[in-house]
Design an enzyme around this catalytic site. Structure first.
Site, PDB file in Angstrom:
ATOM      1  N   ASN A  33     -19.969   8.470  15.966  1.00  0.00           N
ATOM      2  CA  ASN A  33     -20.972   9.431  15.510  1.00  0.00           C
ATOM      3  C   ASN A  33     -20.678   9.905  14.090  1.00  0.00           C
ATOM      4  O   ASN A  33     -20.629   9.037  13.199  1.00  0.00           O
ATOM      5  CB  ASN A  33     -21.235  10.556  16.526  1.00  0.00           C
ATOM      6  CG  ASN A  33     -20.048  11.330  17.023  1.00  0.00           C
ATOM      7  OD1 ASN A  33     -19.176  10.783  17.672  1.00  0.00           O
ATOM      8  ND2 ASN A  33     -20.006  12.608  16.762  1.00  0.00           N
ATOM      9  N   ASP A  34     -20.501  11.169  13.839  1.00  0.00           N
ATOM     10  CA  ASP A  34     -20.509  11.709  12.470  1.00  0.00           C
ATOM     11  C   ASP A  34     -19.634  10.939  11.469  1.00  0.00           C
ATOM     12  O   ASP A  34     -18.495  10.594  11.787  1.00  0.00           O
ATOM     13  CB  ASP A  34     -19.945  13.136  12.440  1.00  0.00           C
ATOM     14  CG  ASP A  34     -20.402  14.011  13.568  1.00  0.00           C
ATOM     15  OD1 ASP A  34     -21.308  13.623  14.298  1.00  0.00           O
ATOM     16  OD2 ASP A  34     -19.819  15.094  13.712  1.00  0.00           O
TER      17      ASP A  34
END
Ligand code: DQQ
Length: 475
Positions: A33-34
């Site tokens: 993710n991020d």
């Protein structure tokens, strides 16, 4: 097997999955993710990212790591941070940033403890070997107390750090319970001892979400920009930007906007040696966890975007380095449109498209279209309603997939034509309209042959340029 052989093997195994992007960055396999800790070091771009090596689902957060000479082609490096048992990050190494502390590469990140990551404290790690391996500060955490005005919450994470003169400053994302998402400002002389100053900005719960995540604050073209990712009961995960003045450590908002209207979340920015402010975001999947686990991978990053201010708004252009991946070009000019779909004689699942419309009514393009039209994704613009729309009802499988439309408000200036930049890459559709309205979407066609393109509408398609894009990985 070396780490790089292991990652190469994982990439090879997934290479035939036509939903997997070929020129956007994604992890070798499993969940990501991020973007984290993006930094240029010794001329190379380093990209870290939230990564779960245990499967294609969110959990046991590590920091994956990749490096690039050109911002576009990435080489996998060993995992940079992993949870350490019986330590402040025993449950996870959450998001954070990387800075150059007098020549020492330093990561500041959130360590979590507890079954639900409910103890969130700020930790430091340094590298002695050019960002390859990381040594955690023995006295971690360096900050654990949530400011009292937050109220009763455990949300306290995602440090963003910068330097002004001899002082380091840090924003931490949190909430003020009952009011909205907030960013708390701190200062330090050594990155290890932090003094709380005040909330830099607090949003409205109904408009910007109950909690904020992943803040960024930076100077841009004589103004300052704050970017936060907000979510909550009345707001789906959305990235907001605020433009204004930052003086005496107070931020005065002049303009605010939505950075993306689709699946783009938790972006992180960095400044490079060309003084460009680059933005990387997470493109969230829009299919069930079961479907992700079956695929064996989940998540990708947007192409890096160069930020600027234009007409007081945030402007975003994919980094020009991307053009090096452009292959065969199909170019069309002045196509008169009729409302029915007109087939464009080009096919592709990895494309860079520039379309410029003179619209007298609704206009648009159809992508990822099956030969018989049974599967297709429609991108349209309604000048009257000032709305950009991605219609996914026929995009592909309905099995655990989000087929709802994506919508963005997009206002054209008088006499301005509609300019769409579309980066299609397997299941990714990144759209930037006139450099200022971003709408990222995900689609999951069921047939590899759903690669056709059509155009439609009322008006003229003044320019349509379609490049086939080369893959960034050898595997
Ligand atoms: N993702 C991280 C958090 C951050 C969130 C955990 C945003 O640090 O707040 O994976 O997507």
């Amino acid at each position: 097997m070396t780490t790089s052989d292991h990652f190469a093997e994982q990439r090879r195994k997934l290479a035939n999955d036509f939903h997997r992007p070929t020129y956007h960055f994604t992890s070798p396999s499993n969940w990501m993710n991020d973007p984290n800790g993006v930094i240029q070091w010794g001329g190379k771009y380093h990209l870290f990212y939230q990564y779960n090596p245990n499967g294609a689902f969110w959990g046991t957060m590590h920091w994956g790591h990749a490096v690039s000479d050109d911002l576009i082609r990435w080489v996998d490096l060993p995992i940079a941070l992993a949870p350490t048992p019986d330590s402040p990050d025993e449950s996870g190494c959450f998001s954070g940033c990387a800075v150059n502390n007098g020549g020492v590469p330093t990561i500041i990140y959130t360590g979590t403890r507890g079954e639900h990551n409910e103890q969130q404290t700020q930790c430091v790690a340094i590298s002695h070997d050019g960002l390859l391996t990381w040594e955690k500060y023995p006295n971690n955490p360096v900050l654990s107390e949530i400011p009292i005005e937050a109220g009763s919450t455990h949300d306290f994470r995602d440090p963003f750090v910068w330097r002004e003169g001899d002082t380091w400053y840090m924003l931490l994302a949190s909430r003020i319970v009952g009011v909205g998402g907030t960013v708390f400002l701190y200062q330090s002389v050594d990155l290890l001892h932090w003094d709380y100053m005040h909330p830099l900005l607090t949003g409205s719960r109904d408009k910007n979400g109950d909690v904020w995540e992943c803040p960024n604050l930076f100077a841009l073209d004589n103004k300052w920009v704050l970017i936060v990712s907000g979510k909550g009961r009345s707001v789906p995960p959305t990235v907001f930007y605020f433009i204004g003045e930052y003086a005496d450590h107070r931020f005065k908002v002049e303009v605010e906007g939505v950075l993306d209207y689709g699946c783009f979340y938790a972006p992180l920015t960095m400044i490079d040696n060309q003084q460009r402010r680059l933005l990387f975001g997470w493109l969230v999947e829009r299919r069930s966890v079961e479907a992700q686990k079956t695929a064996g991978w989940a998540g990708a990053h947007s192409l890096p975007r160069v930020l600027s201010l234009r007409d007081g708004r945030l402007n975003m252009e994919p980094a020009p380095e991307l053009n090096r991946l452009r292959g065969e070009l199909s170019d069309f000019t002045n196509i008169p449109l009729s409302y029915t779909n007109k087939v464009v004689n080009v096919q592709g699942a990895a494309l860079d498209v520039i379309a410029e419309f003179e619209a007298s009514g609704v206009v648009g393009l159809v992508l990822a279209c099956a030969p018989d039209g049974s599967e297709q994704t429609r991108i349209s613009y309604d000048p009257e309603g000032q709305q950009l729309l991605v219609t996914r009802g026929q995009s592909g499988s309905s099995d655990g997939v989000d087929l709802s439309p994506n919508m963005a408000t997009h206002v054209l200036f008088p006499n301005e034509s509609l300019q769409l930049r579309i980066l299609l890459d397997g299941s990714i559709v990144e759209i930037i309209a006139n450099g200022r309205t971003s709408l990222c979407s995900r689609i999951y066609p069921t047939h590899a042959a759903s690669q056709g393109i059509r155009v439609f509408g009322h008006g003229t398609l003044k320019r349509l340029s379609i490049w086939q894009m080369c893959a960034i990985s050898q595997e």
